[in-house]
Design an enzyme around this catalytic site. Structure first.
Site, mmCIF file in Angstrom:
data_model
loop_
_atom_site.group_PDB
_atom_site.id
_atom_site.type_symbol
_atom_site.label_atom_id
_atom_site.label_comp_id
_atom_site.label_asym_id
_atom_site.label_seq_id
_atom_site.Cartn_x
_atom_site.Cartn_y
_atom_site.Cartn_z
ATOM 1 N N LYS A 18 36.393 -95.233 -36.643
ATOM 2 C CA LYS A 18 36.176 -96.676 -36.594
ATOM 3 C C LYS A 18 34.833 -96.969 -35.932
ATOM 4 O O LYS A 18 34.038 -97.781 -36.419
ATOM 5 C CB LYS A 18 37.313 -97.310 -35.787
ATOM 6 C CG LYS A 18 37.565 -98.740 -36.109
ATOM 7 C CD LYS A 18 38.819 -99.220 -35.387
ATOM 8 C CE LYS A 18 40.110 -98.667 -35.997
ATOM 9 N NZ LYS A 18 41.218 -98.615 -35.038
ATOM 10 N N ARG A 88 40.392 -100.869 -29.173
ATOM 11 C CA ARG A 88 41.109 -100.114 -30.216
ATOM 12 C C ARG A 88 40.799 -98.638 -30.086
ATOM 13 O O ARG A 88 39.715 -98.269 -29.614
ATOM 14 C CB ARG A 88 40.653 -100.576 -31.612
ATOM 15 C CG ARG A 88 41.026 -101.997 -31.956
ATOM 16 C CD ARG A 88 40.559 -102.314 -33.378
ATOM 17 N NE ARG A 88 41.227 -103.484 -33.909
ATOM 18 C CZ ARG A 88 40.797 -104.738 -33.719
ATOM 19 N NH1 ARG A 88 39.708 -104.965 -33.015
ATOM 20 N NH2 ARG A 88 41.459 -105.758 -34.226
ATOM 21 N N GLY A 97 47.798 -96.823 -37.396
ATOM 22 C CA GLY A 97 48.928 -97.427 -36.681
ATOM 23 C C GLY A 97 49.599 -96.536 -35.653
ATOM 24 O O GLY A 97 50.605 -96.921 -35.065
ATOM 25 N N MET A 99 48.243 -95.207 -32.761
ATOM 26 C CA MET A 99 47.885 -95.464 -31.364
ATOM 27 C C MET A 99 47.857 -96.970 -31.097
ATOM 28 O O MET A 99 47.927 -97.772 -32.017
ATOM 29 C CB MET A 99 46.541 -94.820 -31.057
ATOM 30 C CG MET A 99 46.687 -93.328 -30.806
ATOM 31 S SD MET A 99 45.101 -92.555 -30.572
ATOM 32 C CE MET A 99 44.543 -92.418 -32.224
ATOM 33 N N ARG A 244 36.412 -99.868 -45.476
ATOM 34 C CA ARG A 244 36.844 -98.500 -45.790
ATOM 35 C C ARG A 244 36.914 -98.403 -47.308
ATOM 36 O O ARG A 244 36.906 -99.438 -47.999
ATOM 37 C CB ARG A 244 38.200 -98.181 -45.170
ATOM 38 C CG ARG A 244 39.256 -99.152 -45.623
ATOM 39 C CD ARG A 244 40.562 -98.920 -44.904
ATOM 40 N NE ARG A 244 41.388 -100.105 -45.056
ATOM 41 C CZ ARG A 244 42.310 -100.491 -44.219
ATOM 42 N NH1 ARG A 244 42.549 -99.806 -43.131
ATOM 43 N NH2 ARG A 244 43.019 -101.573 -44.448
ATOM 44 N N HIS A 360 65.754 -77.455 -74.289
ATOM 45 C CA HIS A 360 65.253 -77.952 -75.566
ATOM 46 C C HIS A 360 64.715 -79.370 -75.413
ATOM 47 O O HIS A 360 63.595 -79.692 -75.827
ATOM 48 C CB HIS A 360 66.394 -77.900 -76.590
ATOM 49 C CG HIS A 360 66.020 -78.462 -77.918
ATOM 50 N ND1 HIS A 360 66.297 -79.758 -78.274
ATOM 51 C CD2 HIS A 360 65.357 -77.911 -78.953
ATOM 52 C CE1 HIS A 360 65.826 -79.979 -79.491
ATOM 53 N NE2 HIS A 360 65.254 -78.867 -79.931
ATOM 54 N N SER A 641 45.886 -64.435 -76.279
ATOM 55 C CA SER A 641 46.303 -65.725 -75.734
ATOM 56 C C SER A 641 47.455 -65.467 -74.759
ATOM 57 O O SER A 641 48.485 -64.907 -75.141
ATOM 58 C CB SER A 641 46.742 -66.654 -76.869
ATOM 59 O OG SER A 641 47.096 -67.897 -76.332
ATOM 60 N N THR A 644 51.768 -67.752 -70.531
ATOM 61 C CA THR A 644 52.070 -67.638 -69.096
ATOM 62 C C THR A 644 53.506 -68.041 -68.753
ATOM 63 O O THR A 644 53.995 -67.703 -67.688
ATOM 64 C CB THR A 644 51.081 -68.493 -68.270
ATOM 65 O OG1 THR A 644 51.015 -69.793 -68.863
ATOM 66 C CG2 THR A 644 49.703 -67.865 -68.249
ATOM 67 N N CYS A 709 48.019 -70.346 -73.367
ATOM 68 C CA CYS A 709 48.753 -71.397 -74.079
ATOM 69 C C CYS A 709 50.103 -71.703 -73.444
ATOM 70 O O CYS A 709 50.883 -72.470 -73.975
ATOM 71 C CB CYS A 709 48.902 -71.048 -75.559
ATOM 72 S SG CYS A 709 49.848 -69.565 -75.857
ATOM 73 N N TYR A 729 39.465 -70.403 -73.416
ATOM 74 C CA TYR A 729 39.994 -71.694 -73.851
ATOM 75 C C TYR A 729 41.406 -71.930 -73.339
ATOM 76 O O TYR A 729 42.149 -70.993 -73.042
ATOM 77 C CB TYR A 729 39.948 -71.842 -75.385
ATOM 78 C CG TYR A 729 40.886 -70.920 -76.135
ATOM 79 C CD1 TYR A 729 40.523 -69.632 -76.451
ATOM 80 C CD2 TYR A 729 42.149 -71.367 -76.541
ATOM 81 C CE1 TYR A 729 41.383 -68.790 -77.144
ATOM 82 C CE2 TYR A 729 43.015 -70.538 -77.234
ATOM 83 C CZ TYR A 729 42.629 -69.244 -77.532
ATOM 84 O OH TYR A 729 43.480 -68.415 -78.208
HETATM 85 C C1 PEP Z 1 54.507 -68.757 -73.243
HETATM 86 O O1 PEP Z 1 55.370 -67.889 -73.126
HETATM 87 O O2 PEP Z 1 53.788 -69.140 -72.315
HETATM 88 C C2 PEP Z 1 54.305 -69.403 -74.539
HETATM 89 C C3 PEP Z 1 53.285 -70.200 -74.762
HETATM 90 O O3 PEP Z 1 55.245 -69.196 -75.491
HETATM 91 P P1 PEP Z 1 56.660 -69.935 -75.487
HETATM 92 O O4 PEP Z 1 56.601 -70.964 -74.431
HETATM 93 O O5 PEP Z 1 56.802 -70.474 -76.849
HETATM 94 O O6 PEP Z 1 57.554 -68.804 -75.200
#
Ligand code: PEP
Ligand code: MG
Length: 754
Positions: A18, A88, A97, A99, A244, A360, A641, A644, A709, A729
């Site tokens: 402040k 203050r 708030g 102190m 601020r 799903h 690819s 994950t 992906c 990518y």
């Molecule tokens: C994954 O396993 O990350 C993937 C993209 O494939 P899926 O989710 O279709 O198994």
């Protein structure tokens, strides 16, 4: 003592936040009520000795009285005005708030006592707890600010207000805020009197309004950021009390960053860095207007973001019927299955009582950008009676509820929603981001509709076209079931011919929708039993036997992906043929990707299914073994690819569904894991495997294209990591494309700064 007007150098470590801010403001020649800062060093001395530097404080008070032309510590004569001061706290880190603040002090003794009180409040229970929660060191200490008070309630030519330098909801430039004539700040805060829009000040005191505009502009130019400013007018004189950086909505954050850059106050890089992924999300999804006003009846998992209200239906067919009548509709199911797809597509939102974030319902709705709350176990659903019960309340078909897929909350009434609105500035900042980013941003999209959506958000290609969806319409399920039930290879070939025609049409439609941009199609990944009905749903003894034959102990680790393609070559041959033919029809740029690969032998076999020579084959790296064999795989694969989602399951040896349902929360609460590894990439485990795989792959093929992906490709922290290990990518569902474009640019800009 540091007098604001002494042209001191602002330093929050000496003067606290402040105090430093007041030094800045006086430095800008703003009309700040005069005062001085008692620096943090004095606080530290006081803590040790219990003594204040009385003489120095007294001298500062005298000089303050002189500056204001008022009298302090004695009764004013009729010609004089009394000086009142406030004290203050001013810590280097803001502790709002926590102190004490002491106002309306009129003599030396009161002051001195107030300073001691402020200093002691550094160690009150609230402040200690706040520091503990926010990781603020108790060593920091606080300064104190002693300042002449000004009174907005002095007379008719007085008042007080709060203004933003731009509209905090929309980002529109220009003063925005409130003003209350003949009042003090507390009158606004307490809510006893309702302030008017600050524009009214323009009518009442045009000169003051113009001065306020000018000062606000100066503050914004100095801080290069939208400001939230408290001001008071005392007897026709303007005082700025505090400034601020202002809190703002996502939409405003984006617009302000873009506008400040166009106005030359910040660079484009800075504008990109200032937009947070959450700001983009706030613009993309509908949300409840003031969720704090309502109590949810139940909570489930926040499976797909956005909010929706509508009439409850329990069967997909009713969702379609209501939607046809232009009625908003929420499809409520115990869990969803591929058969429900038309109902899901027609509904405004989905609510299930069972299933996790990879159920799903969750996967399908996330890809569609449709709100979904799943696994809401408090719901007792009776599909036959078409009702559900929650906390003793019964909701029947046709009644209205609201679901908030961003938070997982369910409300038993229609709530006001704020529409999503992709603004001009939203598109503009993303197009700036594209100039800075190196990583490609592609889409996970399985249908022409999803492709169109993805292109709208700026996808450069489709990085994952899952082909499972294309088997999941009623007429195709019949065909794939015929295939599964066939007695031998000849019968299978016969059954698959009909599917081939449909697949070719599907691919041709997707390729055409991409208008020349590349598409990577993944061959079937699902185990075959997923296409059969449940045993209790069929009376046919042959089908029942088949269901039992195909049953698996661990479907996730079972007969799926490329293994199915090797056991039943007809499926993959058919898919490859239809992809190649659709490519010939449309002239598209196509790659084919193989799921669940563990060894180069699998890739070599699948390549042989292909009659065309110029097809690019990539492998999904989603098993641990594929990571370890990355060098060998790179010799034969055109690209990698990373899946994950599966790679995380495989590395942790637990499935997402079970983990999230049963123990992940405990693991996070106990600090055993820092993050949900299915949401944020696990750098130390999964990440290391990825890094090694990329290194080994590139040893064999230095220019190997490497994508991600899985769902992590749309998560900001994970994107930063992927960038650092050389991923080329990202492929994400349409609604995550903006975040991926933004963060991929932010990471480049951050690193260029270092
Ligand atoms: C994954 O396993 O990350 C993937 C993209 O494939 P899926 O989710 O279709 O198994
Ligand atoms: Mg996978």
């Amino acid at each position: 003592m540091i007098d604001f007007f002494d042209r001191a150098i602002p330093d929050a470590n000496l003067q606290g936040n402040k105090g430093a801010n007041l030094v800045v403001m006086t430095g800008l020649d703003l009309p700040v009520p005069p005062g001085f800062v008692i620096p943090i060093a004095v606080f530290k001395e006081y803590q040790q000795t219990g003594q204040l530097p009385l003489a120095e404080i007294e001298a500062a008070l005298k000089s303050l009285a002189k500056k204001t032309g008022k009298v302090f510590g004695k009764d004013p004569s009729p010609k004089e005005q009394a000086l009142y001061v406030s004290v203050r706290s001013s810590a280097p880190v803001s502790m709002p708030g926590m102190m004490d603040t002491v106002l309306n002090l009129k003599d030396r003794a009161e002051i001195m006592a107030a300073i001691e009180r402020i200093f002691s409040s550094w160690n009150n229970a609230r402040a200690i707890e706040y520091r503990r929660l926010n990781n603020i060191s108790p060593e920091l200490g606080t300064a104190a600010v002693v300042q002449a008070m000004v009174f907005g309630n002095r007379n008719e030519r007085s008042g007080t207000g709060v203004v933003f330098s731009r509209n905090p909801t929309t980002g529109e430039p220009g003063l925005f805020g409130e003003y209350l004539a003949k009042a003090q700040g507390e009158d606004i805060v307490s809510g006893q009197r309702t302030p008017s829009p600050v524009k009214l000040l323009q009518q009442d005191m045009p000169a003051i309004y113009a001065e306020l505009e000018e000062k606000v502009e100066a503050l914004e130019a100095h801080f290069r950021e939208m400001q939230d400013i408290e001001f008071t007018v005392e007897d026709g004189r303007l005082f700025i009390l505090q400034t601020r950086s202002g809190k703002r909505s996502g939409q405003a954050a984006i617009r302000i960053a873009v506008d400040l850059s166009k106005e030359g106050l910040i660079s484009r890089e800075e504008a990109i860095l200032r937009v947070r992924p959450d700001d983009l999300k706030a613009v993309l999804y509908k949300r409840i207007e003031s969720p704090e006003k309502y109590t949810p009846a139940a909570r489930g998992l926040n499976a797909a973001p956005g909010a929706a209200f509508g009439r409850v239906v329990f069967h997909p067919i009713d969702a379609v019927a209501y939607a046809k009548k232009n009625e908003k509709v929420i499809l409520v199911r115990i869990e969803t299955s591929p058969d429900d797809i038309q109902g899901i597509s027609a509904a405004d939102g989905i609510l299930t009582s069972r299933g996790g974030l990879t159920s799903h319902a969750a996967i399908v709705t996330r890809a569609m950008g449709k709100p979904c709350v799943c696994g809401c176990e408090a719901l007792k659903i009776d599909l036959k009676k078409e009702l559900f019960e929650v906390n003793g309340r019964v909701i029947r078909k046709g009644e209205i509820i609201t679901v908030d897929g961003t938070t997982g909350a369910v409300y038993l009434q229609a709530l006001p929603l704020v529409e999503s609105e992709v603004t001009r500035e939203f598109s503009e900042v993303l197009s700036w981001a594209d100039e800075f980013r190196e990583m490609g941003v592609w889409a996970n999209a399985d249908t022409p509709e999803m492709v169109v959506q993805a292109l709208k958000f700026g996808a450069e290609g489709v990085g994952l076209c899952r082909t499972e969806r294309q088997f999941n319409t009623p007429e195709r399920l019949v065909l794939i079931r015929e295939f599964i039930m066939a007695e031998d290879a000849r019968a299978r070939t016969e059954a698959i011919k009909n599917l081939e025609k449909l697949q070719k049409e599907d691919f041709a439609a997707i390729f055409a929708a991409m208008k020349g941009k590349p598409v990577i199609v993944r061959l079937l990944d699902l185990p075959l039993h997923e296409f059969l009905p449940r045993e209790e749903e069929t009376a046919d003894p042959k089908v029942r036997q088949k269901i039992r034959d195909l049953e698996e102990v661990n479907p996730m680790l079972g007969h799926r992906g490329v293994r199915v393609g090797i056991s039943y070559p007809e499926i993959y041959c058919m898919q490859i043929d239809s992809i190649v033919e659709a490519r010939e029809l449309t002239g598209a740029n196509v790659g084919i990707m193989i799921p669940q690969v563990i060894t180069v032998q699998e890739l070599l076999i699948i390549k042989q299914y292909c009659r065309s020579l110029n097809v690019r084959f990539g492998v999904m790296i989603e098993t641990v073994r594929a990571c370890m064999r990355a060098g060998k795989l790179a010799q034969e694969a055109d690209f990698f690819s990373f899946g994950t989602n599966d790679l995380t399951q495989a590395t942790f040896s637990f499935s997402r569904e079970d983990a999230e349902k049963k123990f992940l929360t405990t693991y996070l609460e106990k600090g055993i894991l820092q993050d949900n590894p299915f949401a944020v990439i696990d750098v130390k485990g999964v990440g290391r495997l990825m890094q090694t795989a990329i290194e080994w792959g590139r040893k064999e093929k230095p220019d190997l294209n490497v994508g991600v992906c899985g769902e992590h490709a749309g998560e900001p922290r994970s994107i930063r990591f992927f960038h650092n290990i050389g991923v080329t990518y990202l492929s994400v569902s349409a609604f995550k494309i903006p975040v991926a474009r933004l963060v991929a640019a932010q990471v480049e800009i951050e690193q260029a700064k270092k």
